[in-house]
Design a protein around this motif. Sequence first.
Motif, PDB file in Angstrom:
ATOM      1  N   ALA A 198       8.914   2.933 -13.739  1.00  0.00           N
ATOM      2  CA  ALA A 198       8.952   4.321 -14.206  1.00  0.00           C
ATOM      3  C   ALA A 198       8.099   5.214 -13.315  1.00  0.00           C
ATOM      4  CB  ALA A 198       8.459   4.393 -15.656  1.00  0.00           C
ATOM      5  N   LEU A 199       6.952   4.695 -12.879  1.00  0.00           N
ATOM      6  CA  LEU A 199       6.090   5.455 -11.976  1.00  0.00           C
ATOM      7  C   LEU A 199       6.799   5.701 -10.645  1.00  0.00           C
ATOM      8  CD1 LEU A 199       3.324   6.713 -11.480  1.00  0.00           C
ATOM      9  CD2 LEU A 199       2.477   4.447 -10.826  1.00  0.00           C
ATOM     10  N   GLY A 200       7.508   4.677 -10.150  1.00  0.00           N
ATOM     11  CA  GLY A 200       8.256   4.840  -8.909  1.00  0.00           C
ATOM     12  C   GLY A 200       9.360   5.877  -9.038  1.00  0.00           C
ATOM     13  N   LYS A 201      10.078   5.844 -10.159  1.00  0.00           N
ATOM     14  CA  LYS A 201      11.152   6.832 -10.385  1.00  0.00           C
ATOM     15  C   LYS A 201      10.571   8.239 -10.446  1.00  0.00           C
ATOM     16  CE  LYS A 201      14.762   8.154 -13.702  1.00  0.00           C
ATOM     17  NZ  LYS A 201      15.794   8.443 -12.681  1.00  0.00           N
ATOM     18  N   LEU A 221       7.505   6.015  -0.827  1.00  0.00           N
ATOM     19  CA  LEU A 221       7.118   5.154  -1.937  1.00  0.00           C
ATOM     20  C   LEU A 221       6.966   3.713  -1.470  1.00  0.00           C
ATOM     21  CD1 LEU A 221       6.667   4.460  -4.931  1.00  0.00           C
ATOM     22  CD2 LEU A 221       9.151   4.296  -5.173  1.00  0.00           C
ATOM     23  N   LEU A 222       7.963   3.224  -0.712  1.00  0.00           N
ATOM     24  CA  LEU A 222       7.903   1.838  -0.237  1.00  0.00           C
ATOM     25  C   LEU A 222       6.675   1.603   0.635  1.00  0.00           C
ATOM     26  CD1 LEU A 222      11.640   1.189   0.740  1.00  0.00           C
ATOM     27  CD2 LEU A 222      10.477   0.521  -1.366  1.00  0.00           C
ATOM     28  N   TRP A 223       6.400   2.552   1.532  1.00  0.00           N
ATOM     29  CA  TRP A 223       5.313   2.361   2.484  1.00  0.00           C
ATOM     30  C   TRP A 223       3.938   2.454   1.825  1.00  0.00           C
ATOM     31  CZ3 TRP A 223       1.944   5.979   5.332  1.00  0.00           C
ATOM     32  CH2 TRP A 223       1.250   5.337   6.364  1.00  0.00           C
ATOM     33  N   LEU A 224       3.694   3.531   1.079  1.00  0.00           N
ATOM     34  CA  LEU A 224       2.374   3.726   0.475  1.00  0.00           C
ATOM     35  C   LEU A 224       2.111   2.686  -0.624  1.00  0.00           C
ATOM     36  CD1 LEU A 224       2.353   7.622   0.342  1.00  0.00           C
ATOM     37  CD2 LEU A 224       1.016   6.148   1.860  1.00  0.00           C
ATOM     38  N   ARG A 225       3.145   2.324  -1.352  1.00  0.00           N
ATOM     39  CA  ARG A 225       3.014   1.269  -2.366  1.00  0.00           C
ATOM     40  C   ARG A 225       2.652  -0.060  -1.715  1.00  0.00           C
ATOM     41  NH1 ARG A 225       7.240  -2.016  -4.204  1.00  0.00           N
ATOM     42  NH2 ARG A 225       7.131  -2.765  -6.344  1.00  0.00           N
ATOM     43  N   ALA A 226       3.309  -0.361  -0.594  1.00  0.00           N
ATOM     44  CA  ALA A 226       3.024  -1.605   0.120  1.00  0.00           C
ATOM     45  C   ALA A 226       1.626  -1.587   0.730  1.00  0.00           C
ATOM     46  CB  ALA A 226       4.075  -1.838   1.201  1.00  0.00           C
ATOM     47  N   CYS A 227       1.194  -0.430   1.229  1.00  0.00           N
ATOM     48  CA  CYS A 227      -0.162  -0.316   1.776  1.00  0.00           C
ATOM     49  C   CYS A 227      -1.200  -0.700   0.733  1.00  0.00           C
ATOM     50  CB  CYS A 227      -0.418   1.111   2.259  1.00  0.00           C
ATOM     51  SG  CYS A 227       0.412   1.558   3.802  1.00  0.00           S
ATOM     52  N   ALA A 228      -1.070  -0.157  -0.468  1.00  0.00           N
ATOM     53  CA  ALA A 228      -2.018  -0.461  -1.546  1.00  0.00           C
ATOM     54  C   ALA A 228      -1.961  -1.939  -1.915  1.00  0.00           C
ATOM     55  CB  ALA A 228      -1.719   0.413  -2.763  1.00  0.00           C
ATOM     56  N   VAL A 272      -3.036   8.732  -5.513  1.00  0.00           N
ATOM     57  CA  VAL A 272      -3.551   7.840  -6.558  1.00  0.00           C
ATOM     58  C   VAL A 272      -2.396   7.132  -7.261  1.00  0.00           C
ATOM     59  CG1 VAL A 272      -4.772   7.751  -8.774  1.00  0.00           C
ATOM     60  CG2 VAL A 272      -5.666   9.164  -6.918  1.00  0.00           C
ATOM     61  N   LEU A 273      -1.315   7.863  -7.512  1.00  0.00           N
ATOM     62  CA  LEU A 273      -0.152   7.268  -8.177  1.00  0.00           C
ATOM     63  C   LEU A 273       0.537   6.238  -7.274  1.00  0.00           C
ATOM     64  CD1 LEU A 273       1.453  10.359  -9.969  1.00  0.00           C
ATOM     65  CD2 LEU A 273      -0.076   8.625 -10.923  1.00  0.00           C
ATOM     66  N   PHE A 274       0.623   6.536  -5.975  1.00  0.00           N
ATOM     67  CA  PHE A 274       1.200   5.572  -5.035  1.00  0.00           C
ATOM     68  C   PHE A 274       0.367   4.288  -5.023  1.00  0.00           C
ATOM     69  CE2 PHE A 274       3.243   9.278  -2.794  1.00  0.00           C
ATOM     70  CZ  PHE A 274       4.543   8.822  -2.912  1.00  0.00           C
ATOM     71  N   ALA A 275      -0.955   4.459  -4.985  1.00  0.00           N
ATOM     72  CA  ALA A 275      -1.836   3.289  -4.991  1.00  0.00           C
ATOM     73  C   ALA A 275      -1.703   2.512  -6.289  1.00  0.00           C
ATOM     74  CB  ALA A 275      -3.292   3.736  -4.781  1.00  0.00           C
ATOM     75  N   ALA A 276      -1.594   3.232  -7.403  1.00  0.00           N
ATOM     76  CA  ALA A 276      -1.436   2.572  -8.697  1.00  0.00           C
ATOM     77  C   ALA A 276      -0.154   1.756  -8.744  1.00  0.00           C
ATOM     78  CB  ALA A 276      -1.450   3.610  -9.821  1.00  0.00           C
ATOM     79  N   ALA A 277       0.921   2.290  -8.156  1.00  0.00           N
ATOM     80  CA  ALA A 277       2.198   1.562  -8.135  1.00  0.00           C
ATOM     81  C   ALA A 277       2.051   0.236  -7.401  1.00  0.00           C
ATOM     82  CB  ALA A 277       3.274   2.424  -7.482  1.00  0.00           C
TER      83      ALA A 277
END
Length: 305
Positions: free
Chosen positions: A36-39, A50-57, A218-223
């Motif tokens: 839901a956060l990703g959407k 989203l893919l990149w920053l989420r993967a970084c975290a 912050v949301l990207f990192a949380a994901a």
Amino acid sequence: MSMLSRISTANDERSARLAGIGLMLLSIAMFSFGDALGKFLVSTYAVGQLLWLRACAALLLLAPFIWRNRSAFLQLERPWLQLVRVILSTLEVAAFFLATVYLPLADVITYYLAGPIFVTALSALVLREHVGWRRWTAILIGFCGVLIALRPSAQTFSLPALIALGGSLSFAVLMLITRSLRSTPDIVMASSQFVGTFLLGAAMSAFGWVTPTPGSLVLFAAAGLISVTALFCVNRSLKLAPASVVVPYQYTMIVWAVLFGFVVFGDVPHPATIIGAIIIIGAGLYIYLRERGLGQGAGAVNPPV
């Protein structure tokens, strides 16, 4: 992570199974929240971001574990098959979030719930595993559920729906490959998947980049943190209890998808989606129970990471 390790020391079989079920339910809730956060994020930012920053975290969180187990990365079994697994994992995650840009979350999750049914069908057709007529019947019923959820017509048989269905098929092949590479350490499996999304996300981010606000970062990192923690919960759950015991609880994902879809995005699920999901879940549960009765055990059906 140490808490999960302590949970795994339960020496009573009933307690271990209950802990496994609890961890599976927790992981599904976390995965659903991450979806839901990703959407929410892809409504403003590109899927590549989203893919990149989420993967970084995620990789930052996994870095100490990767370093501690670095020798495992130098002794991979069947490296080319490992590469195929990473490619499929990356494509199915990208397909999932791309589909959520255009479709309600419950619809996308419904297509992915067909994964166990696709796995059983592909096991018979590709791996030549024996599948009796009862399970073939369940597979056909499950496909009917997919068609009902798709609501095929000139207007509803859309490209986003096909992308979601293609992601589900990629997920099914991914599970088959994962099954054949089950001796690979968990940290290698998880981190390689995030490396794949990191590379694809970096390439895609060159197109349509939107500078994120501090709050969005912050949301990207949380994901990313949510997906890693949820994945560890799934793996620990499968170590504590048989897959045939805990995997069926992954179907609670549709409940969370409907809830988050309605509360966050105002999506009211179409009756056909609900009916299709019920049929898919029923067929999938029958396949698991049938395999359990035959003593074969059900394969893990990890949600997309």
